[in-house]
Design an enzyme around this catalytic site. Structure first.
Site, PDB file in Angstrom:
ATOM      1  N   LEU A  83       0.840  -1.210   0.000  1.00 22.83           N
ATOM      2  CA  LEU A  83       0.000   0.000   0.000  1.00 22.83           C
ATOM      3  C   LEU A  83       0.873   1.258   0.000  1.00 22.83           C
ATOM      4  O   LEU A  83       0.839   2.066   0.931  1.00 22.83           O
ATOM      5  CB  LEU A  83      -0.999   0.010   1.172  1.00 22.83           C
ATOM      6  CG  LEU A  83      -2.036  -1.117   1.160  1.00 22.83           C
ATOM      7  CD1 LEU A  83      -3.017  -0.939   2.321  1.00 22.83           C
ATOM      8  CD2 LEU A  83      -2.789  -1.186  -0.167  1.00 22.83           C
ATOM      9  N   ILE A 118       7.212  -6.788  -0.368  1.00 27.26           N
ATOM     10  CA  ILE A 118       7.815  -7.984  -0.991  1.00 27.26           C
ATOM     11  C   ILE A 118       9.309  -8.095  -0.669  1.00 27.26           C
ATOM     12  O   ILE A 118       9.905  -9.144  -0.881  1.00 27.26           O
ATOM     13  CB  ILE A 118       7.599  -8.042  -2.532  1.00 27.26           C
ATOM     14  CG1 ILE A 118       8.183  -6.813  -3.237  1.00 27.26           C
ATOM     15  CG2 ILE A 118       6.127  -8.236  -2.874  1.00 27.26           C
ATOM     16  CD1 ILE A 118       8.288  -6.965  -4.749  1.00 27.26           C
ATOM     17  N   PHE A 174       2.984  -8.621  -9.664  1.00 29.61           N
ATOM     18  CA  PHE A 174       2.640  -7.305 -10.216  1.00 29.61           C
ATOM     19  C   PHE A 174       3.374  -6.187  -9.463  1.00 29.61           C
ATOM     20  O   PHE A 174       3.488  -5.080  -9.982  1.00 29.61           O
ATOM     21  CB  PHE A 174       1.136  -7.016 -10.022  1.00 29.61           C
ATOM     22  CG  PHE A 174       0.191  -7.760 -10.914  1.00 29.61           C
ATOM     23  CD1 PHE A 174      -0.077  -7.317 -12.205  1.00 29.61           C
ATOM     24  CD2 PHE A 174      -0.500  -8.885 -10.452  1.00 29.61           C
ATOM     25  CE1 PHE A 174      -0.995  -7.977 -13.014  1.00 29.61           C
ATOM     26  CE2 PHE A 174      -1.411  -9.554 -11.255  1.00 29.61           C
ATOM     27  CZ  PHE A 174      -1.661  -9.103 -12.542  1.00 29.61           C
ATOM     28  N   ALA A 175       3.755  -6.444  -8.207  1.00 28.61           N
ATOM     29  CA  ALA A 175       4.239  -5.352  -7.340  1.00 28.61           C
ATOM     30  C   ALA A 175       5.435  -4.650  -7.954  1.00 28.61           C
ATOM     31  O   ALA A 175       6.403  -5.288  -8.375  1.00 28.61           O
ATOM     32  CB  ALA A 175       4.622  -5.913  -5.965  1.00 28.61           C
ATOM     33  N   THR A 187       7.400  -5.282 -18.663  1.00 27.32           N
ATOM     34  CA  THR A 187       6.963  -4.178 -19.516  1.00 27.32           C
ATOM     35  C   THR A 187       7.787  -4.114 -20.803  1.00 27.32           C
ATOM     36  O   THR A 187       8.957  -4.524 -20.813  1.00 27.32           O
ATOM     37  CB  THR A 187       7.122  -2.846 -18.746  1.00 27.32           C
ATOM     38  OG1 THR A 187       7.078  -1.758 -19.666  1.00 27.32           O
ATOM     39  CG2 THR A 187       8.450  -2.763 -18.006  1.00 27.32           C
ATOM     40  N   ASP A 188       7.178  -3.560 -21.846  1.00 31.49           N
ATOM     41  CA  ASP A 188       7.929  -3.382 -23.103  1.00 31.49           C
ATOM     42  C   ASP A 188       9.050  -2.351 -22.946  1.00 31.49           C
ATOM     43  O   ASP A 188       9.944  -2.272 -23.780  1.00 31.49           O
ATOM     44  CB  ASP A 188       6.995  -2.988 -24.251  1.00 31.49           C
ATOM     45  CG  ASP A 188       6.279  -1.653 -24.047  1.00 31.49           C
ATOM     46  OD1 ASP A 188       6.371  -1.070 -22.944  1.00 31.49           O
ATOM     47  OD2 ASP A 188       5.618  -1.189 -25.005  1.00 31.49           O
ATOM     48  N   GLU A 189       8.994  -1.564 -21.846  1.00 35.28           N
ATOM     49  CA  GLU A 189       9.994  -0.502 -21.682  1.00 35.28           C
ATOM     50  C   GLU A 189      11.402  -1.057 -21.484  1.00 35.28           C
ATOM     51  O   GLU A 189      12.384  -0.334 -21.642  1.00 35.28           O
ATOM     52  CB  GLU A 189       9.596   0.447 -20.533  1.00 35.28           C
ATOM     53  CG  GLU A 189       8.255   1.085 -20.809  1.00 35.28           C
ATOM     54  CD  GLU A 189       7.884   2.270 -19.923  1.00 35.28           C
ATOM     55  OE1 GLU A 189       8.779   2.956 -19.424  1.00 35.28           O
ATOM     56  OE2 GLU A 189       6.675   2.499 -19.751  1.00 35.28           O
ATOM     57  N   TYR A 244      13.312   3.459 -13.971  1.00 39.70           N
ATOM     58  CA  TYR A 244      12.206   2.493 -13.897  1.00 39.70           C
ATOM     59  C   TYR A 244      12.476   1.292 -14.798  1.00 39.70           C
ATOM     60  O   TYR A 244      12.474   0.139 -14.344  1.00 39.70           O
ATOM     61  CB  TYR A 244      10.877   3.161 -14.295  1.00 39.70           C
ATOM     62  CG  TYR A 244       9.776   2.166 -14.636  1.00 39.70           C
ATOM     63  CD1 TYR A 244       9.256   1.310 -13.667  1.00 39.70           C
ATOM     64  CD2 TYR A 244       9.275   2.069 -15.943  1.00 39.70           C
ATOM     65  CE1 TYR A 244       8.262   0.382 -13.980  1.00 39.70           C
ATOM     66  CE2 TYR A 244       8.274   1.149 -16.264  1.00 39.70           C
ATOM     67  CZ  TYR A 244       7.772   0.302 -15.291  1.00 39.70           C
ATOM     68  OH  TYR A 244       6.809  -0.623 -15.604  1.00 39.70           O
ATOM     69  N   SER A 245      12.701   1.547 -16.093  1.00 40.96           N
ATOM     70  CA  SER A 245      12.825   0.420 -17.014  1.00 40.96           C
ATOM     71  C   SER A 245      14.079  -0.397 -16.731  1.00 40.96           C
ATOM     72  O   SER A 245      14.079  -1.621 -16.928  1.00 40.96           O
ATOM     73  CB  SER A 245      12.767   0.878 -18.470  1.00 40.96           C
ATOM     74  OG  SER A 245      13.748   1.841 -18.745  1.00 40.96           O
ATOM     75  N   LYS A 273      13.196  -2.808 -13.981  1.00 44.52           N
ATOM     76  CA  LYS A 273      12.363  -3.910 -14.488  1.00 44.52           C
ATOM     77  C   LYS A 273      13.226  -4.877 -15.320  1.00 44.52           C
ATOM     78  O   LYS A 273      13.041  -6.093 -15.276  1.00 44.52           O
ATOM     79  CB  LYS A 273      11.203  -3.375 -15.336  1.00 44.52           C
ATOM     80  CG  LYS A 273      10.165  -2.576 -14.583  1.00 44.52           C
ATOM     81  CD  LYS A 273       9.367  -3.393 -13.564  1.00 44.52           C
ATOM     82  CE  LYS A 273       8.414  -4.388 -14.197  1.00 44.52           C
ATOM     83  NZ  LYS A 273       7.561  -5.051 -13.167  1.00 44.52           N
ATOM     84  N   ASN A 297       1.316  10.951 -28.334  1.00 42.71           N
ATOM     85  CA  ASN A 297       0.633  11.457 -27.135  1.00 42.71           C
ATOM     86  C   ASN A 297      -0.371  12.559 -27.464  1.00 42.71           C
ATOM     87  O   ASN A 297      -1.485  12.573 -26.935  1.00 42.71           O
ATOM     88  CB  ASN A 297       1.659  11.980 -26.129  1.00 42.71           C
ATOM     89  CG  ASN A 297       2.556  10.873 -25.616  1.00 42.71           C
ATOM     90  OD1 ASN A 297       2.159   9.707 -25.598  1.00 42.71           O
ATOM     91  ND2 ASN A 297       3.768  11.219 -25.216  1.00 42.71           N
ATOM     92  N   GLY A 308      15.673  11.959 -21.038  1.00 44.55           N
ATOM     93  CA  GLY A 308      15.839  10.588 -21.560  1.00 44.55           C
ATOM     94  C   GLY A 308      14.556   9.986 -22.116  1.00 44.55           C
ATOM     95  O   GLY A 308      14.435   8.761 -22.225  1.00 44.55           O
TER      96      GLY A 308
END
Ligand code: NAD
Ligand code: TYD
Length: 337
Positions: free
Chosen positions: A36, A61, A82-83, A126-128, A151-152, A155, A250, A276
């Site tokens: 949360l 996690i 998913f987290a 993710t595709d990123e 982020y990417s 992942k 976009n 970036g």
């Protein structure tokens, strides 16, 4: 009964997954482990919270002791992860928590799952992780991993780890890499809900750079149906790309939402580009289509209208996010139990 640890299911995609899957599969017993964070909202799961085959645990996690305890208590044999910290702009402002949750958290889950001999571990990616495309070409599962944002990259590190656990220990893992999602319950920091809510309240719509960055949009229900299929039938060790072949700059999406809501394009405000900023994402999903028979069921026109209508009909949901009141729901519903 399949005892499944589903992590991060109080967020956008996970809650849509739970709200659908609990009705469809009565042989699933689901334990939702969610920290949360600001992105976790138990109000997303109101329709599911009293179901007998659903349990909620507030926790991280990264907490190995807790994760191990849950595996033991619920005899967990399946994991759907998913987290994550999921917002690129936040990762640019501060990356540490992205590596903690997305990398270390995934490692804790993998190590525990290995010890406890899980039968399937599905990593929601993710595709990123593939980086950015020029004007031509699509991401396939063979496209080299080349992430550009904190982020990417977090992942991508998790994806590599998942593959390594399969290669080294023979762990039964599968990975899905999906394109940009939209739909009900998406936190209003992401482009589509942000544009809907700002338009409704007459606030400016910040467009990064020239507005011509392209994303490949998929309705969240289509993504979750693909996850379900990969979870049930995906071959272990494999990666499956998920996308609905719906590329759009976009600015086109922003204008479409303004048009639907009958608001003026004067709200559009071009702002400094994201550092970036990946130029284009586009997914080739022929592997999951040919191998598992998945295909997207919703057209963009149909699903974006449904999404806008959902935000119009669920004002209380997003007003409680804006006011911060949604964060109190846990105390009201769970602390006294
Ligand atoms: P979200 O940010 O809406 O939800 C993330 C959830 O994870 C929240 O409920 C949050 O409380 C929880 N969480 C965060 N850190 C945690 C931790 N340390 N321990 C336990 N729970 C934690 O994200 P989303 O958009 O629903 O994305 C879900 C997954 O799908 C992510 O792994 C994301 O990388 C991936 N994904 C998202 C998209 C997209 O367009 N949103 C596209 C492809 C893949
Ligand atoms: P976002 O929803 O943050 O998803 P992602 O960065 O993971 O693709 O952003 C989607 C696109 O919209 C991306 O190209 C950045 C752009 N964007 C804006 O132009 N303005 C905004 O206020 C936001 C949040 C995003």
């Amino acid at each position: 009964m399949k005892n499944i640890l589903v992590t991060g299911a109080s967020g956008f995609i996970g809650s849509n997954y739970l709200n659908h899957i609990l009705d469809e599969r009565d042989d699933y017993n689901i334990i939702n482990l969610d920290k949360l964070t600001y992105a976790g909202n138990l109000e997303n799961l109101k329709q599911s919270e009293n179901k007998k085959n659903y349990h909620f645990v507030k926790g991280d996690i990264c907490n190995g002791e807790l994760v191990d305890y849950l595996f033991q208590k619920f005899n967990i044999k399946y994991v759907i992860n998913f987290a994550a910290e999921s917002h690129v702009d936040r990762s640019i402002l501060g990356s540490k928590v992205f590596y903690e949750t997305n990398v270390i958290g995934t490692n804790v889950l993998l190590e525990t799952a290995r010890r406890r001999e899980v039968e399937k571990f599905l990593q929601v990616s993710t595709d990123e992780v593939y980086g950015s495309l020029g004007t031509e070409g699509l991401f396939t599962e063979e496209t080299p991993i080349s992430p550009n944002s904190p982020y990417s990259s977090s992942k991508a590190a998790a994806d590599m780890m998942v593959q390594a656990f399969h290669h080294t220990y023979g762990m039964p893992v599968v990975t899905t890499r999906c394109s940009n999602n939209y739909g009900p319950f998406q936190f209003p920091e992401k482009l589509i809900p942000l544009v809907i809510l700002n338009s409704l309240s007459g606030k400016k719509l910040p467009v990064y750079g020239d507005g011509m960055n392209v994303r490949d949009w998929i309705y969240v229900i289509d993504h979750n149906k693909a996850i379900d299929l990969v979870f049930e039938k995906g071959r272990v060790g494999e990666v499956y790309n998920i996308g609905a072949s719906n590329e759009m700059p976009n600015i086109q999406i922003i204008k479409l939402i303004l048009q639907y809501l009958k608001k003026s394009e004067d709200l559009i405000e071009y702002v400094k580009d994201r550092p970036g900023h990946d130029r284009r994402y586009a997914i080739d999903s022929s592997k999951i289509q040919n191998e598992l028979g998945w295909k997207p069921e919703f057209s963009f026109e149909q699903a974006i209208e449904h999404t806008i209508e959902w935000y119009l009909e669920n004002k209380q949901w997003w007003q409680r996010i804006i006011s911060g009141d949604y964060l109190k729901y846990y105390n009201l519903q769970y602390n006294k139990r």
